[in-house]
Design an enzyme around this catalytic site. Sequence first.
Site, PDB file in Angstrom:
ATOM      1  N   HIS A 164      26.258  -7.558  64.309  1.00  0.00           N
ATOM      2  CA  HIS A 164      26.919  -6.859  63.210  1.00  0.00           C
ATOM      3  C   HIS A 164      25.886  -6.242  62.278  1.00  0.00           C
ATOM      4  CE1 HIS A 164      31.082  -8.007  63.994  1.00  0.00           C
ATOM      5  NE2 HIS A 164      30.620  -9.191  64.378  1.00  0.00           N
ATOM      6  N   ARG A 208       5.160 -11.391  67.024  1.00  0.00           N
ATOM      7  CA  ARG A 208       4.044 -10.457  66.869  1.00  0.00           C
ATOM      8  C   ARG A 208       3.009 -10.687  67.970  1.00  0.00           C
ATOM      9  NH1 ARG A 208       4.643  -7.979  62.056  1.00  0.00           N
ATOM     10  NH2 ARG A 208       5.853  -9.058  60.425  1.00  0.00           N
TER      11      ARG A 208
END
Length: 205
Positions: free
Chosen positions: A123, A185
């Site tokens: 959403h 990362r």
Amino acid sequence: MAEDGPVGESALRAVAKRQAPRWLVEAVRWRRSVWGDLRLRLLTEVGHLPSHRLRNACYRRAGLVLARTSSIHWRAEFYAPERIVIGAYTTIGDSAFLDGRSGLWIGDRVNLGSHVTIWTRQHDIDSRDFAEVGGPVTVGNYAVLGSGCTVLPGVTIGAGAVVAAGAVVTRDVAEYTMVAGVPARFVRDRPRDLDYRLGYAKRFV
């Protein structure tokens, strides 16, 4: 004469559809909705069967494309299995959650650890009506997704890439690189001369 052919039949069906009472349309929608939810529940229960062969047969029956040399361990859960493709010599660990609503492609010789979650829909928290958005997820050949990691919609994980345990992947991962953390990362590169097969299926799991 034309009314007896396919064109005439299509026209009659279109007219009948336009004239269908609202209660009938709502009843059909309700039935489809209930069956869709029940189907997913049944597949979840299938995940507890202590047999790879039985589970895989049920998953394929539900539309999931699964290579014969690959395995999905127990307690897997799915959204839209008919939009999920899993390549050859791939192992999916136990308690995986695979969301195929926007399309999920998992390549060859991929390893998913336990409790890996892959989403293709979510959403939009900035949307006025909390709209649902998303995109397909691709996991390249020889990729490794560590236990408990989460992959979010629209992400491509390149061939040979490694996602560390517990990481949350919010953007594409380059080929033959390792990522870790929340959000994930770059950590380091991975060798490119990979040559192994997976598909290991632990008995009764």
